[in-house]
Scaffold this motif. Structure first.
Motif, PDB file in Angstrom:
ATOM      1  N   LEU A   6       0.942  -1.142   0.030  1.00 58.99           N
ATOM      2  CA  LEU A   6      -0.256   0.030   0.040  1.00 58.99           C
ATOM      3  C   LEU A   6       0.829   1.415  -0.069  1.00 58.99           C
ATOM      4  N   SER A   7       0.290   2.341  -0.483  1.00 53.32           N
ATOM      5  CA  SER A   7       1.217   3.520  -0.686  1.00 53.32           C
ATOM      6  C   SER A   7       0.305   4.995  -0.388  1.00 53.32           C
ATOM      7  N   ASP A   8       1.060   5.818   0.066  1.00 52.75           N
ATOM      8  CA  ASP A   8       0.508   7.123  -0.058  1.00 52.75           C
ATOM      9  C   ASP A   8      -0.992   7.335   1.041  1.00 52.75           C
ATOM     10  N   LEU A   9      -0.863   6.684   2.077  1.00 55.83           N
ATOM     11  CA  LEU A   9      -1.806   6.840   3.027  1.00 55.83           C
ATOM     12  C   LEU A   9      -2.369   7.995   3.624  1.00 55.83           C
ATOM     13  N   HIS A  10      -1.482   9.088   3.785  1.00 49.29           N
ATOM     14  CA  HIS A  10      -1.712  10.498   3.982  1.00 49.29           C
ATOM     15  C   HIS A  10      -2.531  10.622   5.309  1.00 49.29           C
ATOM     16  N   GLY A  11      -2.232   9.785   6.268  1.00 52.19           N
ATOM     17  CA  GLY A  11      -3.209  10.116   7.457  1.00 52.19           C
ATOM     18  C   GLY A  11      -4.613   9.418   7.397  1.00 52.19           C
ATOM     19  N   GLU A  12      -4.778   8.957   6.544  1.00 48.43           N
ATOM     20  CA  GLU A  12      -6.549   8.388   6.340  1.00 48.43           C
ATOM     21  C   GLU A  12      -6.395   7.121   6.946  1.00 48.43           C
TER      22      GLU A  12
ATOM     23  N   GLY B  25       5.496   4.212   1.324  1.00 46.14           N
ATOM     24  CA  GLY B  25       5.482   5.833   1.376  1.00 46.14           C
ATOM     25  C   GLY B  25       4.385   6.496   1.805  1.00 46.14           C
ATOM     26  N   ASP B  26       4.765   7.658   2.405  1.00 41.35           N
ATOM     27  CA  ASP B  26       3.757   8.641   2.936  1.00 41.35           C
ATOM     28  C   ASP B  26       2.563   8.156   3.731  1.00 41.35           C
ATOM     29  N   VAL B  27       3.120   8.019   5.064  1.00 45.93           N
ATOM     30  CA  VAL B  27       1.988   7.705   6.113  1.00 45.93           C
ATOM     31  C   VAL B  27       1.400   9.177   6.385  1.00 45.93           C
ATOM     32  N   TYR B  28       2.297   9.986   6.588  1.00 48.61           N
ATOM     33  CA  TYR B  28       2.189  11.669   7.045  1.00 48.61           C
ATOM     34  C   TYR B  28       1.358  12.533   6.028  1.00 48.61           C
ATOM     35  N   ASP B  29       0.680  13.727   6.779  1.00 51.20           N
ATOM     36  CA  ASP B  29       0.396  14.883   6.223  1.00 51.20           C
ATOM     37  C   ASP B  29      -1.002  14.591   5.431  1.00 51.20           C
ATOM     38  N   ARG B  30      -1.931  15.841   5.308  1.00 54.32           N
ATOM     39  CA  ARG B  30      -3.174  15.819   4.714  1.00 54.32           C
ATOM     40  C   ARG B  30      -4.356  15.348   5.595  1.00 54.32           C
ATOM     41  N   GLY B  31      -4.078  13.902   5.725  1.00 50.45           N
ATOM     42  CA  GLY B  31      -5.264  13.212   6.331  1.00 50.45           C
ATOM     43  C   GLY B  31      -5.138  13.365   7.964  1.00 50.45           C
TER      44      GLY B  31
END
Length: 659
Positions: free
Chosen positions: A52-58, A206-212
């Motif tokens: 999985l990728s680009d979860l962005h806090g969701e 990548g990208d657990v953080y930011d936005r969500g």
């Protein structure tokens, strides 16, 4: 390796190591037993990997996808019970597996014959668990079993079907569980075992953080997962740099949190004191509406008064960020970023900026904290504020714990079972050659450059105060925004232009040539050569750039050699992607891409038994079923077997005595 073919010289050269190994396997019988066990494991089908990728806090859709195994649990229920159990009952069973505690609390109130419900549910879950565990060894399954029910579950998973003598025994186990009022706990335990069995290894590209809203919940979930790795994304490395105390990373992390009205992550979750920023912003921008800095939120999500305060904080930290960048850029000429110094290009009286010989009118001309003669100099108040933020970020116990985990389980890239996992790209120039960069006077490119950056990022976090630590922290900022960063993948980050210049031509961030060259299979093969991979079997798995599937874009590039799995877990990108995320599933037979529809909420999933609707596309059928021996873990096991065979021979020759 055949025992009889091991030469004496090899045995004698490894004697020191073999004596250490003998402490773990002190006899011929113990070494033999482990060889037999490992050889048998090599013959099992490989476990299922989920990417999985680009979860962005969701966190809600992520947690649900993890609970339902990206739809695998539902498919197994269909395969087992599709012809014998109604659709309503199958949905109920699936929801129990996903959310056992919450769903059982509802059902216990509704069921007229609770004992019968327990009996039926336990029988179905045992069958489902048996099916999900069928390709694993008993010892591996045993590791997933909760201590309270380990013996009972193991007995029920492995009945003697050739005999009817123990039918009463198995029935008695279930009836006793119900009678002594342990059915609820037993069902919860079974459900969690099933969840673990369908995801043998989890890769986050990548990208657990930011936005969500809650990246911290995602991090806590990952920390509780038994087999996970993380390839850092640009948003992750930003928070990693911030936790290290890198000032520009801190300013960026706070700025993005303000932009998406997620400051509670900084303040409430990580305990970072933002009162000094709020106080400073209210004083410095008290009469400024900060229109260009209003947070990106939906109607009614944040009050007007709160939006006004966030906008002021947003502008204050943005100006501080632009000032702080100058020190890093000037101290690191190898970053080649002097062109990103823009505050000295502004005519503060005219309210314009000169970019590349062209003059643009600024949308916002109120800069009370900028001295036009020394535009990059922090005011005394700004210096104090930055020092307080650095202390807060370094002192956040929860953030330090999460970032330590990102370092321990993460890396800038990973080679897993002949697949290259990297968040963004492999930086190339326009000719398709690997981009190069000088670090401490030496030129690096390709894999070697990425290894250097990985190493320096670790020094930036773990080293004590030193020039190497500072450079490592600066490298983390460079990985966030630099042109040779595999995590960023663009030539520039035009943050200033987006805030202050209306002409969108100045907002353009040119993607690295990799993104236009990646459809060329020769380029892919060049990358495979660089990382020691196989032309026929390997893939490059990335995220970072959302796949615009609603416009017909395919996540499958270069004839299947590149798979882009950013499908829009982040709500901010779902308008562009048209879906709500991808999961790539790699089992022993196929490579499948699963596209997810938007997730309403965990509450709906529990009460209404709604699931994420997922559609699966087979990317590749494996020509020959893959076994553990074909995997990276299998290679390590084979090395262990070879070592144990040498130990066995050393025992037999009397070079080492049995204990």
């Amino acid at each position: 390796m055949k025992i009889n073919n091991i030469p004496d010289e090899q045995l004698e050269s490894q004697l020191k190591y073999l004596k250490l190994l003998s402490k773990q396997y002190p006899s011929i019988s113990s070494a033999s037993a482990e060889i037999i066990n490992l050889e048998a494991v090599l013959s099992l089908p490989k476990g299922t990997e989920h990417f999985l990728s680009d979860l962005h806090g969701e966190y809600e859709p992520f947690v649900h996808v993890l609970k339902n195994g990206s739809g695998v649990i539902k498919r197994k229920i269909e395969e087992l019970f599709g012809n014998i159990v109604s659709e309503a009952e199958r949905k109920k069973l699936a929801t129990i597996v996903y959310y056992p505690e919450q769903k059982l609390d509802l059902l216990i109130k509704e069921e007229e014959d609770l004992e019968d419900f327990y009996r039926i549910t336990i029988h179905r879950l045992i069958e489902l668990c048996r099916y999900a565990s069928s390709k694993y060894t008993r010892s591996k399954v045993r590791k997933f079993l909760p201590e309270d029910f380990k013996y009972i579950i193991e007995e029920l998973l492995h009945p003697d079907e050739s005999s009817t003598h123990k039918d009463g025994y198995y029935k008695s186990i279930i009836e006793t569980i119900i009678e002594i009022d342990r059915a609820r706990e037993f069902i919860i335990a079974l459900s969690k075992v099933i969840q673990k069995l369908v995801v043998d290894r989890l890769h986050i590209v990548g990208d657990v953080y930011d936005r969500g809203p809650r990246p911290d919940i995602i991090m806590d979930t990952l920390m509780n997962h038994y087999n996970v790795d993380i390839q850092w994304g640009n948003h992750d490395i930003l928070w990693m740099g911030a936790a290290s105390g890198q000032k520009v990373c801190i300013a960026n992390a706070v700025r993005i949190s303000a932009r998406y009205a997620n400051l509670d992550i900084v303040e409430d979750i990580y305990g970072i004191n933002l009162l000094p920023l709020a106080t400073f912003a209210l004083e410095a921008y008290k009469d400024d509406p900060c229109t260009e800095f209003m947070p990106k939120v939906g109607e009614g999500e944040v009050s007007t008064k709160e939006k006004s305060l966030i906008a002021k904080m947003h502008k204050a930290i943005s100006i501080i960020q632009f000032k702080l960048e100058a020190e890093v850029i000037n101290n690191n000429p190898e970053f080649d970023m002097k062109h990103r110094l823009l505050l000295d290009k502004v005519d503060y009286e005219a309210g314009t900026i000169n970019l590349k010989g062209k003059v643009y009118k600024l949308k916002d001309t109120n800069f009370p904290t900028i001295d036009p003669k020394s535009p990059y100099k922090l005011t005394k108040e700004e210096e104090d504020l930055v020092d307080k933020l650095v202390a807060s970020f370094r002192g956040s116990e929860k953030l330090q714990k999460h970032v330590s985990f990102l370092f321990s389980k993460g890396s800038i890239y990973l080679i897993a079972n002949k697949n290259l996992l990297v968040h963004g790209c492999i930086p190339l120039d326009s000719k398709g050659d690997f981009m190069s960069m000088k670090i401490n006077g030496k030129e690096y490119k390709g894999r070697e450059l990425m290894d250097q950056m990985d190493s320096y990022a670790r020094k930036g976090f773990f080293y004590k105060k030193s020039p190497e630590k500072q450079f490592g922290m600066d490298i983390m900022w460079y990985l966030w925004t630099g042109k040779c960063s595999s995590l960023f993948g663009k030539d520039d980050m035009t943050t200033y232009e987006r805030y202050f210049i209306a002409d969108k031509k100045t907002h353009v961030e040119n993607k690295n040539p990799y993104y236009t060259l990646r459809e060329d299979e020769n380029i892919c093969n060049k990358i495979f050569d660089e990382f020691g991979l196989d032309y026929e079997q390997s893939h490059i798995i990335t995220g970072h750039v959302p796949v615009e599937s609603k416009k017909g874009e395919s996540p499958i590039k270069a004839g299947g050699k590149i798979l882009v799995i950013d499908g829009g877990f982040s709500r901010a990108y779902q308008g562009k992607t048209g879906i709500a995320g991808y999961t790539l599933i790699y089992n022993s037979y196929t490579l499948q891409l699963v596209a997810h529809e938007p997730f309403s909420s965990a509450e709906d999933a529990i009460k209404k038994e709604s699931d994420i609707l997922s559609t699966s596309v087979v990317v590749e059928d494996i020509a020959r079923r893959m076994y553990v021996r074909d995997t990276l873990d299998g290679e390590k096991m084979q090395e262990e077997i070879n070592d144990l065979k040498m130990l066995l021979l050393a025992y037999k020759k009397g070079l080492i005595k049995e204990k």
